[in-house]
Design an enzyme around this catalytic site. Structure first.
Site, PDB file in Angstrom:
ATOM      1  N   GLU A 170      16.045  74.499  50.048  1.00 20.81           N
ATOM      2  CA  GLU A 170      17.374  73.659  50.589  1.00 20.81           C
ATOM      3  C   GLU A 170      17.605  74.639  52.148  1.00 20.81           C
ATOM      4  OE1 GLU A 170      21.455  74.984  49.796  1.00 20.81           O
ATOM      5  OE2 GLU A 170      20.922  76.077  48.062  1.00 20.81           O
ATOM      6  N   LYS A 213      27.394  82.321  40.544  1.00 18.80           N
ATOM      7  CA  LYS A 213      28.292  83.583  40.492  1.00 18.80           C
ATOM      8  C   LYS A 213      29.644  82.993  40.040  1.00 18.80           C
ATOM      9  CE  LYS A 213      27.481  83.904  45.150  1.00 18.80           C
ATOM     10  NZ  LYS A 213      27.051  82.713  45.538  1.00 18.80           N
TER      11      LYS A 213
HETATM   12  N1  PSU Z   1      25.959  78.909  45.829  1.00 21.31           N
HETATM   13  C1  PSU Z   1      25.448  79.848  46.718  1.00 21.31           C
HETATM   14  N2  PSU Z   1      24.925  79.955  47.732  1.00 21.31           N
HETATM   15  C2  PSU Z   1      25.108  78.505  48.501  1.00 21.31           C
HETATM   16  C3  PSU Z   1      25.464  77.543  47.929  1.00 21.31           C
HETATM   17  C4  PSU Z   1      25.957  77.947  46.504  1.00 21.31           C
HETATM   18  O1  PSU Z   1      25.416  81.028  45.736  1.00 21.31           O
HETATM   19  O2  PSU Z   1      24.497  78.567  49.402  1.00 21.31           O
HETATM   20  C5  PSU Z   1      25.385  76.330  48.527  1.00 21.31           C
HETATM   21  C6  PSU Z   1      24.237  75.425  47.937  1.00 21.31           C
HETATM   22  O3  PSU Z   1      23.814  74.552  48.988  1.00 21.31           O
HETATM   23  C7  PSU Z   1      24.997  74.530  47.093  1.00 21.31           C
HETATM   24  C8  PSU Z   1      26.245  74.310  47.398  1.00 21.31           C
HETATM   25  O4  PSU Z   1      24.263  73.188  46.570  1.00 21.31           O
HETATM   26  O5  PSU Z   1      26.627  75.594  48.286  1.00 21.31           O
HETATM   27  C9  PSU Z   1      27.391  73.811  46.749  1.00 21.31           C
HETATM   28  O6  PSU Z   1      28.473  73.366  47.376  1.00 21.31           O
HETATM   29  P1  PSU Z   1      29.880  72.863  46.661  1.00 21.31           P
HETATM   30  O7  PSU Z   1      30.330  73.829  45.980  1.00 21.31           O
HETATM   31  O8  PSU Z   1      30.695  72.465  47.822  1.00 21.31           O
HETATM   32  O9  PSU Z   1      29.172  71.520  46.071  1.00 21.31           O
END
Ligand code: PSU
Ligand code: MN
Length: 307
Positions: free
Chosen positions: A26, A160
Site C-alpha cells: 500500500e 494497534k
Molecule cells: N494503521 C497503521 N498504519 C497505517 C494505517 C493504519 O498502523 O498506515 C493506514 C492504512 O493505509 C489503513 C488506513 O488502511 O490507515 C486506515 O485508515 P482509516 O482508519 O481512516 O480507515
C-alpha cells in the site's frame, strides 16, 4: 472496461506473464503513516525484501488518472514527499481518478487494485478497524468491509490499540473474514507482539496459509483473509509502555476535534512524536517482518495454484 483505469508496471506484467508470485504493497503507509525521509527508505527497502524472498513487489497508488500497480523510485519519492497527496479510500477512488490527482491507497483501495490486477497477497503494517469510542462517533474503517468482500490475503502485524480490538475482531467475524495468527494463538497488537485476545485460527507455515487461500478461492467464498504476524520480541514496545502513550494521543485527537479520515494519520504521527521516534523504528521493523512472510505466502500459493 476496468483495465482502462489500470496501469501495471512492466516488471509486474513480466512476472505475471511468467507465472511468478507478486506481492502488493500500500501507499498510505508512505504518505500518511510515516514521516519523510524514513517513509521512502522503508518503501524501497520493503520492495527489496520481497524481491530477496522470491516475489515481485507491486506498490499501488493512484497517479495520472489510473490505478498504478508497481511504482518507480521516482513515484515512491513523490508519494513520500509531496504535501497534497490524497488518502484514497473506496469512497474517494472515482473522484481522485477523475481529477487525475496523486492519491495514496489504503488497505481498502490497495485490496481493490490488487484484486483487479490478479494479485492475491498484500503486505502492510497495520490495518484500520473499529475505533475506540465507537458509541460516540461510529468510526469503523472501510478496511473491514473490504476484507469482507474482496478475496485478497492481507498480511499485517495485527492492529494497534488506537483501535477497539475486541470490536474489530467481532466485526471481522460478522463479515466472515478469517483472522489467522501466524505462529500465535493471540491477536498481535502491532507495536506489541501480543494482546489478550484469542484468535480462532492459527497457522505455523506459509504453506498452511496458502492452502486455506486456495480452498477459499476454489469455493468462491469471496472474502479476504487477514494474516496477523507478531512483531519480533526484540523489536516490540511492550503494552504497558505504549498504552499510556496511545491514550494520550487519543485524548489530544479528541481535544483537537480530529475526525474522519484524518484520525488514523493524526494518531500515528502523535505516537511517533510522543515516543521520540521509537514507535517509528518498531513500525518499520514490523513491516519488514511482514514482507518476508508475505513473500513466502505468495511463493507457496503460487506453487499450489499452478500445480
Ligand atoms: N494503521 C497503521 N498504519 C497505517 C494505517 C493504519 O498502523 O498506515 C493506514 C492504512 O493505509 C489503513 C488506513 O488502511 O490507515 C486506515 O485508515 P482509516 O482508519 O481512516 O480507515
Ligand atoms: Mn475512519
Amino acid at each position: 472496461m476496468k483495465e482502462t483505469y489500470l496501469s501495471i508496471s512492466p516488471e509486474v506484467k513480466e512476472a505475471q506473464a511468467a507465472g511468478k508470485p507478486v506481492v502488493a504493497l500500500e501507499s498510505t503507509i508512505i504518505s500518511h503513516g510515516m514521516p519523510y525521509p524514513q517513509n521512502v527508505e522503508m518503501a524501497k527497502q520493503v520492495e527489496q525484501i520481497i524481491r530477496d524472498h522470491g516475489a515481485t513487489p507491486a506498490t499501488v497508488a493512484i497517479m495520472d488518472g489510473k490505478i498504478k500497480i508497481g511504482l518507480t523510485e521516482e513515484d515512491l519519492e513523490r508519494l513520500a514527499s509531496e504535501k497534497d497527496v490524497a488518502k484514497v479510500s473506496r469512497r474517494d477512488m472515482a473522484e481522485v481518478i477523475a481529477k487525475g490527482g496523486l492519491g495514496a491507497t489504503t488497505v481498502t483501495t490497495t485490496m481493490i487494485g490488487a484484486h483487479m490486477a490478479g494479485i492475491d497477497v498484500f503486505v502492510t503494517g497495520g490495518l484500520g478497524g473499529v475505533h475506540r469510542g465507537y458509541n460516540e462517533h461510529m468510526d469503523v474503517s472501510a478496511d473491514l468491509e473490504e476484507l469482507g468482500q474482496t478475496p485478497v490475503t492481507v498480511v499485517c502485524a495485527g492492529a494497534k490499540a488506537i483501535l477497539d480490538l475486541p470490536r474489530t475482531l467481532e466485526y471481522l467475524e460478522t463479515k466472515g473474514v478469517p483472522v489467522v495468527g501466524y505462529q500465535t494463538d493471540k491477536l498481535p497488537a502491532f507495536f506489541s507482539s501480543s494482546s489478550d485476545y484469542e484468535l480462532n485460527t492459527r497457522a505455523d507455515s506459509p504453506e498452511q496459509i496458502a492452502r486455506m487461500m486456495k480452498i477459499s478461492h476454489d469455493l468462491e467464498l469471496g472474502q479476504g483473509m487477514l494474516v496477523t504476524n507478531p512483531i519480533k520480541k526484540e523489536d516490540e514496545i511492550p503494552h504497558e509502555e505504549i498504552d499510556q502513550i496511545i491514550d494520550q494521543a487519543i485524548r489530544e485527537a479528541d481535544e483537537a476535534g480530529v475526525k474522519g479520515k484524518d484520525t488514523t494519520p493524526f494518531l500515528l504521527a502523535k505516537i511517533v512524536e510522543l515516543t521520540d521516534g521509537r514507535s517509528l523504528d518498531a513500525n518499520i521493523k514490523l513491516v519488514y517482518n511482514n514482507a518476508v512472510l508475505g513473500a513466502q505466502i505468495a511463493v507457496a500459493y503460487n506453487e499450489i495454484a499452478n500445480s
